[in-house]
Design a protein around this motif. Sequence first.
Motif, PDB file in Angstrom:
ATOM      1  N   ILE A   1       2.723   9.851  -6.363  1.00  0.00           N
ATOM      2  CA  ILE A   1       1.638   8.987  -6.029  1.00  0.00           C
ATOM      3  C   ILE A   1       1.467   8.671  -4.524  1.00  0.00           C
ATOM      4  O   ILE A   1       1.192   8.882  -3.855  1.00  0.00           O
TER       5      ILE A   1
ATOM      6  N   THR B   1      -0.339  10.475  -1.324  1.00  0.00           N
ATOM      7  CA  THR B   1      -0.492   9.534   0.077  1.00  0.00           C
ATOM      8  C   THR B   1       0.286  10.811   1.179  1.00  0.00           C
ATOM      9  O   THR B   1      -0.622  10.773   2.564  1.00  0.00           O
TER      10      THR B   1
ATOM     11  N   TRP C   1       5.618   9.384 -11.579  1.00  0.00           N
ATOM     12  CA  TRP C   1       3.716   9.858 -11.010  1.00  0.00           C
ATOM     13  C   TRP C   1       3.884   8.767 -10.238  1.00  0.00           C
ATOM     14  O   TRP C   1       3.180   8.851  -9.272  1.00  0.00           O
TER      15      TRP C   1
END
Length: 201
Positions: free
Chosen positions: A24, A28, A20
């Motif tokens: 992210i 990004t 996870w």
Amino acid sequence: MRKYFITGLLVLVPLAITAWVLNIIISTLDQSLLFVPEQYQPRTMFGFDIPGLGAVLTLAIIFLTGLLTNNLVGNFLLRQWEKLLKRIPVVNSLYGSVKQVSDTLFSSSGNAFRKAVLVPYPHENSHTIGFLTGVPGGDVKTYLSGDFVSVYVPTTPNPTSGFFLMMERSRVQELDMSVDAALKYIVSMGVVAPDETAPKE
């Protein structure tokens, strides 16, 4: 069944959280592809997106920037660019503050976050782990009587937020543990105890 279920959780939960967090970070960094002309984007050229391509592009840009500025010509151009930024009123204060902090944190010769310490916080009968960040400076030190140090006390389990304290050096106890071990101890909320023989950085 309860034993097997807990064992499964112990195996899968760290993997899921790691995946996870990586998702992210990569998602990004993939936003950097928005600055690439549309005709050169993977969806236009190949008909589909390539996950992680933006992350690779970002890392490549960071590496090339460091490579180009690590010589006389690059240094000269960087100084000229910073002089230009310093002439812009709002950008001047913002860029100067961010650069000063980043130079302190990422410089190989700096001392920020190099030592883990034990400090009394939030009261005398309670202690927590913090990191030395330097000594008070500017006009602040004229109002402090004695030998003071600056300490950053991170929150748990998110160490990116925390509190900046100025404490008497005599109340700050340096710990014989590495910064990494101290961070793991903080993030785990005290569950992952550091090795007593862990070397201090």
